[in-house]
Design a protein around this motif. Structure first.
Motif, mmCIF file in Angstrom:
data_model
loop_
_atom_site.group_PDB
_atom_site.id
_atom_site.type_symbol
_atom_site.label_atom_id
_atom_site.label_comp_id
_atom_site.label_asym_id
_atom_site.label_seq_id
_atom_site.Cartn_x
_atom_site.Cartn_y
_atom_site.Cartn_z
ATOM 1 N N VAL A 60 0.822 -1.215 0.000
ATOM 2 C CA VAL A 60 0.000 0.000 0.000
ATOM 3 C C VAL A 60 0.854 1.263 0.000
ATOM 4 O O VAL A 60 0.638 2.170 -0.807
ATOM 5 C CB VAL A 60 -0.956 -0.006 1.214
ATOM 6 N N TRP A 86 -6.308 8.238 3.545
ATOM 7 C CA TRP A 86 -6.776 6.965 2.999
ATOM 8 C C TRP A 86 -8.016 7.156 2.138
ATOM 9 O O TRP A 86 -8.216 6.403 1.169
ATOM 10 C CB TRP A 86 -7.067 5.993 4.137
ATOM 11 N N TYR A 127 -6.820 8.035 -1.283
ATOM 12 C CA TYR A 127 -5.824 7.146 -1.880
ATOM 13 C C TYR A 127 -6.262 6.579 -3.242
ATOM 14 O O TYR A 127 -5.466 6.582 -4.197
ATOM 15 C CB TYR A 127 -5.516 6.014 -0.894
ATOM 16 N N PRO A 128 -7.494 6.062 -3.405
ATOM 17 C CA PRO A 128 -7.849 5.507 -4.722
ATOM 18 C C PRO A 128 -7.730 6.508 -5.861
ATOM 19 O O PRO A 128 -7.220 6.176 -6.939
ATOM 20 C CB PRO A 128 -9.290 5.022 -4.517
ATOM 21 N N VAL A 139 -3.959 5.550 -6.780
ATOM 22 C CA VAL A 139 -4.199 4.400 -7.652
ATOM 23 C C VAL A 139 -4.493 4.850 -9.073
ATOM 24 O O VAL A 139 -3.825 4.421 -10.031
ATOM 25 C CB VAL A 139 -5.348 3.544 -7.086
ATOM 26 N N LEU A 178 -8.784 0.491 -3.057
ATOM 27 C CA LEU A 178 -7.675 0.188 -2.150
ATOM 28 C C LEU A 178 -8.018 -1.064 -1.377
ATOM 29 O O LEU A 178 -9.025 -1.101 -0.658
ATOM 30 C CB LEU A 178 -7.428 1.355 -1.193
ATOM 31 N N TRP A 208 -6.672 -3.306 1.599
ATOM 32 C CA TRP A 208 -5.746 -3.102 2.709
ATOM 33 C C TRP A 208 -4.641 -4.147 2.746
ATOM 34 O O TRP A 208 -3.569 -3.876 3.301
ATOM 35 C CB TRP A 208 -6.506 -3.102 4.029
ATOM 36 N N PRO A 241 -3.303 -1.360 -4.426
ATOM 37 C CA PRO A 241 -4.194 -0.880 -5.482
ATOM 38 C C PRO A 241 -4.943 -2.023 -6.145
ATOM 39 O O PRO A 241 -4.370 -3.071 -6.459
ATOM 40 C CB PRO A 241 -3.241 -0.185 -6.462
#
Length: 637
Positions: free
Chosen positions: A292, A374, A377-378, A382, A585, A587, A591
């Motif tokens: 991650v 978080w 994050y995508p 990603v 995402l 965990w 990705p």
């Protein structure tokens, strides 16, 4: 029995500490011996007992030799005393920011009847230990209007702590409960008892000084004379360290044995259960960093809540694995991070330190090094990573002069499409001297040799569920490799080269893939070379930050792994733009591509079939099943 065990371990540690100090005394005696002989000769000359030409020469030689040896010994002693010992990179926790944590540690020290640690610090790792920071160089610089960063000694305002510093792994605070953390820290805190003994403390200071003196000899950028002098000091320090090594090792083992025996009286049963959490936290932390955090670090973004991510990752593990169901029931108890006043700020500082240690990022945030939550994050990591990789892949194809696929419509002829990649990697073998031309290509041949000598490896970012042992299975089946053989024999039954036809296609297609992989690797190396490098911290770091990362997570990716990553990124971009898929995402796996809200876990082996064997059939079938149109253009960054 516990008291006897503690006494035996402490006595063993003290005896080894005295052995180390005896080596120091012998070294001092050897340094003083020439000067002592010179003093005897000079005294004999003044009393008319040692007279004559021979004794005059002996007095002169020994006087010069004694002076030289004393100067050399003084220089070595000065370097050993003033050299800065190594210190672990940590995040200092002031008592004002964690009063409950300090109170718990002091109560634990009182129960163990040992001195309390002088301070508490966090490290972005799954371990805990005591660290001696009594050297003056480790004290923070005095600042007006600001309390000492290393606080915790009651009634003391000195810049140098008198007792060891307790270093706690930051993942422990977020994953463990308060009782589990106390049980895990009990044998660590118990080590302050033997550490307070004067002989053991003196032996440790001597060994750490020798280690620091060895490091002084390896510092670059000095003049030739200084390098020679430092090399001599380092040689003497290595000689002394070699003689002290066994005694120092046994001394530390004795200290650990005494601390473990003393800690058995405190939460022994709970400690057995807590040790299971230590292993689980280590596994979750390692997976979070490699799957991650590492993709975000490579893009100039650092997740600012890594410790909170450990809890999410291990909670996800307990949901998937029935063996870990019992671990989720602990989440209702009070977490150890509640002992901190501002856990979010401390988590952010530990996350930034982790990025610096494991990836070599800058010490502070900036335009090219910014935090990411978080929730973002995508989209921020990603999706952007996939589109950057896809753009790089098409730039390399443009540089190689690869044409657009014929099925592309004229208005979209210049737009990047997935069909272009599929057509290039699955192109039919050219006629003529193809093997000779590929062998003459200097960039493709070494990569071809390296790829055939090792098993294909899938990067954790893109294909977490595929393993080197399991990935060849799909394209080793009769569908992907066995079918070309009967087809070639049936179509050319009389041809003399028919048996070699199945081997020719993978080799030629592999050459295309290897050439593209080598070009991608070169392009990525140029981008990394052009990127600004991280500078040193604005303040002098208490640890050597000139060789970052100190603990690299993974070796550099091979050219084949880079090609697999870029093809996977192109497929994901096509899925997002043409089939309504979304970046996600996971965990545990990093990705991931979400199609209709479900993770596409079966993409990796199909990409490998294309990259390794040049077989696009499995991937094309998967695209049709998922509703992805490879001929449609995709949006690049």
């Amino acid at each position: 029995m516990t008291g006897i065990g503690v006494e035996v371990g402490a006595q063993a540690a003290r005896s080894r500490a005295l052995a180390v100090l005896r080596i120091r005394s012998r070294a001092l005696a050897v340094a003083l011996l020439p000067a002592a002989v010179a003093v005897v000769l000079l005294a004999g000359g003044t009393t008319d007992h040692l007279v004559g030409g021979f004794w005059d020469i002996a007095r002169l030689v020994m006087s010069v030799l004694g002076a030289v040896v004393l100067l050399a010994a003084g220089a070595v002693a000065l370097v050993v005393a003033r050299a800065r010992p190594a210190v672990s990179p940590t995040v200092a926790i002031a008592e004002q920011s964690a009063p409950d944590l300090y109170r718990m540690v002091r109560d634990l020290a009182d129960r163990l009847d040992v001195p309390a640690p002088s301070a508490i610090a966090l490290t972005p790792d799954c371990d805990s230990w005591l660290e001696d920071r009594t050297h003056p160089a480790h004290g923070p610089p005095p600042q007006t209007g600001r309390e000492d960063e290393i606080a915790g000694v009651r009634g003391s305002h000195r810049g140098v702590p008198a007792a060891p510093v307790l270093v706690i792994g930051s993942p422990f605070l977020w994953w463990m409960r308060v009782g589990e953390l106390r049980a895990v820290l009990a044998p660590v805190v118990a080590g302050t008892g033997p550490s307070a003994h004067p002989d053991i403390a003196a032996a440790r200071r001597f060994v750490r000084g020798l280690d620091a003196a060895v490091a002084v000899g390896s510092v670059p950028g000095r003049c030739p004379l200084t390098r020679v002098l430092c090399a001599g000091v380092a040689w003497v320090a290595r000689l002394l360290l070699r003689n002290c090594r066994e005694h120092a090792t046994q001394m530390e083992r004795g200290v650990a044995a005494a601390a473990a025996e003393r800690a058995q009286a405190v939460d022994y049963g709970l400690r057995i259960v807590a040790q299971e959490q230590v292993g689980l936290a280590y596994a979750g932390w390692d997976r979070l960093l490699t799957r991650v955090a590492l993709p975000a670090w490579r893009m100039g973004r650092w997740p600012s809540r890594l410790d909170a991510g450990v809890v999410a990752a291990l909670t996800e593990l307990s949901r998937r694995d029935r063996l870990a169901e019992g671990f989720a029931s602990r989440l209702g108890e009070r977490p150890a991070c509640d002992l901190l006043e501002e856990p979010g700020a401390i988590d952010e500082a530990a996350s930034l330190l982790a990025a610096r240690l494991f990836h070599g990022g800058p010490a502070e945030t900036g335009p090219d090094w910014s935090p990411v939550d978080w929730q973002e994050y995508p989209e921020e990591v990603v999706d952007r990573k996939w589109r950057l990789d896809a753009a790089r892949l098409h730039r390399v194809l443009d540089a190689q002069g690869v044409r657009r696929p014929p099925e592309t419509t004229p208005p979209e002829s210049d737009a990047p499409t997935l069909s272009r990649v599929l057509t290039h990697l699955s192109a039919p073998p050219p006629t003529g001297p193809a093997p000779e031309s590929s062998a003459a290509d200097g960039s493709a041949d070494p990569m071809s040799l390296s790829s055939t000598s090792q098993s294909p490896t899938v990067d954790p970012e893109t294909a977490p569920h595929a393993t080197p042992q399991g990935s060849p299975a799909p394209h080793g089946s009769p569908t992907s490799q066995g079918s070309p053989t009967p087809t070639a024999n049936e179509s050319h039954p009389d041809a003399p080269d028919a048996p070699d036809a199945p081997d020719a296609t993978p080799k030629t297609t592999g050459t295309e893939a290897e050439t593209l992989a080598a070009a991608l690797s070169a392009e990525l190396a140029r981008e990394e070379a052009a990127a600004p490098h991280s500078g040193a911290a604005p303040d002098i770091a208490p640890w050597d930050d000139t060789a970052l990362p100190l603990f690299p997570l993974q070796p550099p990716r091979s050219a084949r792994e880079l090609l697999t990553d870029h093809v996977t990124a192109m497929v994901c971009c096509a899925a997002i733009d043409t089939a309504g898929a979304t970046p996600g995402l996971d965990w545990l796996d990093g990705p991931s591509l979400l199609i209709n809200g479900e993770r596409a876990a079966d993409l990796a082996p199909r990409v490998l079939s294309l990259v390794e064997d040049g077989d696009p059939v499995p991937l094309r079938a998967w695209l049709v099943k998922s509703g992805i149109r490879p001929e449609k253009p995709v949006r690049l960054v």
